[in-house]
Scaffold this motif. Structure first.
Motif, PDB file in Angstrom:
ATOM      1  N   ARG A  63       0.829  -1.205   0.000  1.00 54.70           N
ATOM      2  CA  ARG A  63       0.000   0.000   0.000  1.00 54.70           C
ATOM      3  C   ARG A  63       0.870   1.266   0.000  1.00 54.70           C
ATOM      4  N   ALA A  64       1.971   1.219   0.774  1.00 52.73           N
ATOM      5  CA  ALA A  64       2.876   2.377   0.812  1.00 52.73           C
ATOM      6  C   ALA A  64       3.507   2.628  -0.556  1.00 52.73           C
ATOM      7  N   MET A  65       3.870   1.563  -1.288  1.00 54.26           N
ATOM      8  CA  MET A  65       4.448   1.729  -2.619  1.00 54.26           C
ATOM      9  C   MET A  65       3.409   2.285  -3.609  1.00 54.26           C
ATOM     10  N   GLU A 104      -2.069  11.501 -12.508  1.00 54.27           N
ATOM     11  CA  GLU A 104      -1.833  12.305 -13.710  1.00 54.27           C
ATOM     12  C   GLU A 104      -2.409  11.641 -14.953  1.00 54.27           C
ATOM     13  N   LYS A 105      -2.310  10.295 -15.028  1.00 53.05           N
ATOM     14  CA  LYS A 105      -2.834   9.568 -16.186  1.00 53.05           C
ATOM     15  C   LYS A 105      -4.278   9.096 -15.980  1.00 53.05           C
ATOM     16  N   ASN A 106      -4.887   9.499 -14.821  1.00 58.54           N
ATOM     17  CA  ASN A 106      -6.281   9.151 -14.536  1.00 58.54           C
ATOM     18  C   ASN A 106      -6.498   7.637 -14.617  1.00 58.54           C
ATOM     19  N   ILE A 107      -5.549   6.866 -14.015  1.00 66.49           N
ATOM     20  CA  ILE A 107      -5.630   5.400 -14.011  1.00 66.49           C
ATOM     21  C   ILE A 107      -6.434   4.940 -12.793  1.00 66.49           C
ATOM     22  N   LEU A 108      -7.385   4.038 -13.010  1.00 70.63           N
ATOM     23  CA  LEU A 108      -8.197   3.485 -11.941  1.00 70.63           C
ATOM     24  C   LEU A 108      -7.400   2.384 -11.236  1.00 70.63           C
ATOM     25  N   MET A 109      -7.230   2.523  -9.910  1.00 69.86           N
ATOM     26  CA  MET A 109      -6.482   1.549  -9.124  1.00 69.86           C
ATOM     27  C   MET A 109      -7.460   0.619  -8.406  1.00 69.86           C
ATOM     28  N   ASP A 110      -7.384  -0.671  -8.734  1.00 74.66           N
ATOM     29  CA  ASP A 110      -8.226  -1.695  -8.110  1.00 74.66           C
ATOM     30  C   ASP A 110      -7.362  -2.444  -7.106  1.00 74.66           C
ATOM     31  N   ILE A 111      -7.556  -2.131  -5.800  1.00 73.55           N
ATOM     32  CA  ILE A 111      -6.662  -2.622  -4.751  1.00 73.55           C
ATOM     33  C   ILE A 111      -7.382  -3.664  -3.904  1.00 73.55           C
ATOM     34  N   ASN A 112      -6.740  -4.820  -3.736  1.00 71.99           N
ATOM     35  CA  ASN A 112      -7.279  -5.887  -2.894  1.00 71.99           C
ATOM     36  C   ASN A 112      -6.128  -6.483  -2.087  1.00 71.99           C
ATOM     37  N   LEU A 113      -5.925  -5.951  -0.874  1.00 71.44           N
ATOM     38  CA  LEU A 113      -4.777  -6.328  -0.045  1.00 71.44           C
ATOM     39  C   LEU A 113      -5.258  -7.052   1.207  1.00 71.44           C
ATOM     40  N   SER A 122      -4.691  -3.251 -11.361  1.00 69.09           N
ATOM     41  CA  SER A 122      -5.147  -3.951 -10.162  1.00 69.09           C
ATOM     42  C   SER A 122      -3.969  -4.562  -9.431  1.00 69.09           C
ATOM     43  N   VAL A 123      -4.056  -4.513  -8.088  1.00 68.70           N
ATOM     44  CA  VAL A 123      -3.017  -5.060  -7.226  1.00 68.70           C
ATOM     45  C   VAL A 123      -3.694  -5.946  -6.191  1.00 68.70           C
ATOM     46  N   GLU A 124      -3.218  -7.194  -6.107  1.00 69.61           N
ATOM     47  CA  GLU A 124      -3.800  -8.143  -5.167  1.00 69.61           C
ATOM     48  C   GLU A 124      -2.698  -8.795  -4.339  1.00 69.61           C
ATOM     49  N   VAL A 125      -2.898  -8.799  -3.011  1.00 71.39           N
ATOM     50  CA  VAL A 125      -2.002  -9.478  -2.082  1.00 71.39           C
ATOM     51  C   VAL A 125      -2.828 -10.518  -1.336  1.00 71.39           C
ATOM     52  N   LYS A 126      -2.383 -11.765  -1.385  1.00 72.75           N
ATOM     53  CA  LYS A 126      -3.140 -12.828  -0.722  1.00 72.75           C
ATOM     54  C   LYS A 126      -2.179 -13.866  -0.161  1.00 72.75           C
ATOM     55  N   PRO A 127      -2.601 -14.585   0.890  1.00 73.49           N
ATOM     56  CA  PRO A 127      -1.748 -15.634   1.457  1.00 73.49           C
ATOM     57  C   PRO A 127      -1.780 -16.884   0.594  1.00 73.49           C
ATOM     58  N   VAL A 150       1.743 -11.870  -4.674  1.00 75.37           N
ATOM     59  CA  VAL A 150       1.384 -10.510  -5.085  1.00 75.37           C
ATOM     60  C   VAL A 150       1.171 -10.524  -6.590  1.00 75.37           C
ATOM     61  N   CYS A 151      -0.003 -10.056  -7.017  1.00 77.89           N
ATOM     62  CA  CYS A 151      -0.361 -10.059  -8.438  1.00 77.89           C
ATOM     63  C   CYS A 151      -0.646  -8.624  -8.863  1.00 77.89           C
ATOM     64  N   ILE A 152       0.078  -8.126  -9.849  1.00 81.02           N
ATOM     65  CA  ILE A 152      -0.090  -6.761 -10.371  1.00 81.02           C
ATOM     66  C   ILE A 152      -0.446  -6.862 -11.847  1.00 81.02           C
ATOM     67  N   SER A 153      -1.658  -6.405 -12.201  1.00 81.49           N
ATOM     68  CA  SER A 153      -2.163  -6.531 -13.571  1.00 81.49           C
ATOM     69  C   SER A 153      -2.541  -5.165 -14.117  1.00 81.49           C
ATOM     70  N   ASP A 154      -2.300  -4.969 -15.413  1.00 85.07           N
ATOM     71  CA  ASP A 154      -2.713  -3.733 -16.076  1.00 85.07           C
ATOM     72  C   ASP A 154      -3.396  -4.084 -17.386  1.00 85.07           C
ATOM     73  N   ASN A 155      -4.095  -3.109 -17.945  1.00 86.67           N
ATOM     74  CA  ASN A 155      -4.717  -3.296 -19.258  1.00 86.67           C
ATOM     75  C   ASN A 155      -4.025  -2.417 -20.295  1.00 86.67           C
ATOM     76  N   GLY A 156      -2.684  -2.382 -20.194  1.00 88.65           N
ATOM     77  CA  GLY A 156      -1.879  -1.553 -21.083  1.00 88.65           C
ATOM     78  C   GLY A 156      -1.612  -2.197 -22.422  1.00 88.65           C
ATOM     79  N   ILE A 157      -0.488  -1.832 -23.027  1.00 88.51           N
ATOM     80  CA  ILE A 157      -0.192  -2.241 -24.398  1.00 88.51           C
ATOM     81  C   ILE A 157       0.208  -3.708 -24.500  1.00 88.51           C
TER      82      ILE A 157
END
Length: 466
Positions: free
Chosen positions: A319-321, A331-340, A375-380, A387-394
């Motif tokens: 979360r701190a990162m 600045e890029k108006n990116i939607l952050m989907d956080i599930n920690l 989206s960022v997901e942290v799970k045991p 830790v899973c970090i996903s984007d819908n970029g290029i």
């Protein structure tokens, strides 16, 4: 017995001559500034001067010199003959270290020449290696000296003697035992010739029809062929690494040099002058980051990084990162989907792992279009955490995906050049090395035009400190 006695006598004579030549050659090389220890010091010094030579001020130089002394246990002196600053490793266990810099060395460096020397009274005594080189900051020339304790000239001598001694002994015994079968297959000289060619850097060696040779002879020929292939691959990787480093350093230096000349032109208005100065500052920062990343990657891969594991909440760190990257995604108006998941406790080096999340997050944000989603997901997991970090970029092309963790590799190079603040291609390499140090695994999956997913799995077991 006579044959064995002759072999032993020949070895004794050989190593007597070897000892004399080793002493003479080693001592003469040191006296003429061609020793191995000064070459290492010179490479580190050239990296420093490349990063700061020609800059308007020395901001950041003391910090870099301090880090280098702690990493390498050097003593670094910077300044002029009349006023200088000394940076010594805090971990040094040699309080009686005496500098080997002479007044004539200061004059030689300040006049624009390099200094390389090993000050050793006798071959058996320890010595001090010192290199010096000029560095120009602002309009003033300074001298930069790096010193290190050099071991005895004979530190590894006896190990080399015994290794080569038994190697020769084994070679002659093999020649006596296999004699005729090898003559029928072209003789031992086929194998000796292949090994000699490899020792001279020719890794294209191939022993023909190795699979048709009987028994152990065929296995030896196959092993030599396999070794030549592996050494050839390593040599290609080494050359590619040197080429990439040279390119990455030369590119910002060329920009800095060009815009510095542009600033010297008459008739520039304040807007143009500020624009050129801004580009020079940006390229200087890029060069500094490249230097820091190279040093960090080298330290990690050389197992010199101290791992300090301790329990901490992984969700709080991630979360701190994310919050640290807030200026980018707002600045890029990116939607952050956080599930920690707040239950995830991890035993690891908190400082190193924070670099992992920061590198992956900035990489994903860089290649996510404005208005996209990350989206960022942290799970045991049963073993620890994921830790899973996903984007819908290029996305990343399928042929590039296996190489993204290699040093200096940049997928979609045309797009990378258009991105503001394009990196050096070291970020994901650092990620993989840190995750490997923790006994974890990092993977990436991607579909061009759809997005990319990075998954990091880490074990929750005690980590052995180095």
């Amino acid at each position: 017995m006579k044959i064995i006695g002759g072999i032993l006598l020949m070895n004794v004579l050989t190593y007597f001559c070897f000892s004399v030549s080793f002493t003479v050659v080693g001592f003469v090389k040191e006296k003429h500034g061609h020793s191995t220890v000064t070459k290492q010091l010179l490479r580190d010094g050239q990296l420093i001067t490349a990063a700061f030579d020609g800059k308007a001020n020395a901001q950041g130089l003391p910090e870099m010199l301090t880090k280098l002394t702690q990493l390498r246990h050097y003593t670094i002196t910077y300044g002029t003959a009349n006023a200088s600053a000394v940076f010594a490793s805090s971990g040094s266990d040699d309080p009686e270290f005496v500098t080997s810099i002479k007044p004539e060395d200061w004059q030689q460096v300040l006049s624009g020449s390099d200094v390389q020397q090993v000050n050793r009274k006798y071959p058996f005594s320890e010595a001090t290696a010192v290199v010096g080189m000029p560095i120009t900051i602002g309009s003033e020339r300074f001298a930069l000296f790096i010193e290190e304790k050099a071991p005895s000239l004979y530190r590894d001598f006896w190990q080399q003697v015994m290794t080569v001694f038994f190697g020769f002994l084994l070679m002659f015994i093999l020649m006596l035992l296999i004699g005729r079968p090898w003559k029928e297959r072209g003789g031992i000289y086929v194998y000796i010739s292949a090994i000699r060619r490899m020792s001279k850097g020719d890794f294209t060696v191939t022993i023909d029809k190795a699979e048709q040779m009987p028994g152990h002879y065929g296995e030896l020929a196959t092993s030599i062929n396999d070794m030549a292939v592996e050494l050839n691959q390593m040599e290609q990787m080494r050359q590619a690494f040197i080429s990439n480093v040279s390119h990455e350093i030369q590119s910002p230096l060329t920009s800095i040099r060009g815009f510095a000349r542009a600033l010297q032109q008459d008739g520039l208005d304040d807007q143009q002058r500020n624009h050129y100065a801004g580009i020079i500052e940006t390229e200087s920062v890029r060069l500094s980051k490249l230097s820091d990343n190279l040093m960090k990657l080298t330290t990690l891969e050389a197992d010199q990084q101290q791992i300090h594991p301790k329990p901490f909440r992984l969700d709080q760190q991630v979360r701190a990162m994310i919050l640290a990257c807030e200026p980018i995604w707002t600045e890029k108006n990116i939607l952050m989907d956080i599930n920690l998941d707040e239950r995830v406790m991890l035993n690891g080096d908190e400082e190193l792992l924070s670099q992992v999340w920061m590198n992956i997050l900035t990489n994903s944000l860089k290649f996510t279009d404005e208005g996209g989603t990350l989206s960022v997901e942290v799970k045991p997991t049963p073993e620890g955490a994921s830790v899973c970090i996903s984007d819908n970029g290029i996305g990343i092309a399928e042929e590039d995906l296996p190489h993204i963790f290699e040093r200096f590799f940049k997928a979609d190079k045309a797009r990378s050049r258009r991105e503001k603040g394009s990196g050096s291609g070291l970020g994901l390499s650092i990620v993989k090395v840190i995750v490997d140090l923790h006994g974890g695994k990092v993977t990436a999956s991607s579909t061009p035009g759809v997005g990319t997913t990075f998954t990091v799995t880490l074990p929750n077991s005690p980590i052995k400190q180095t």
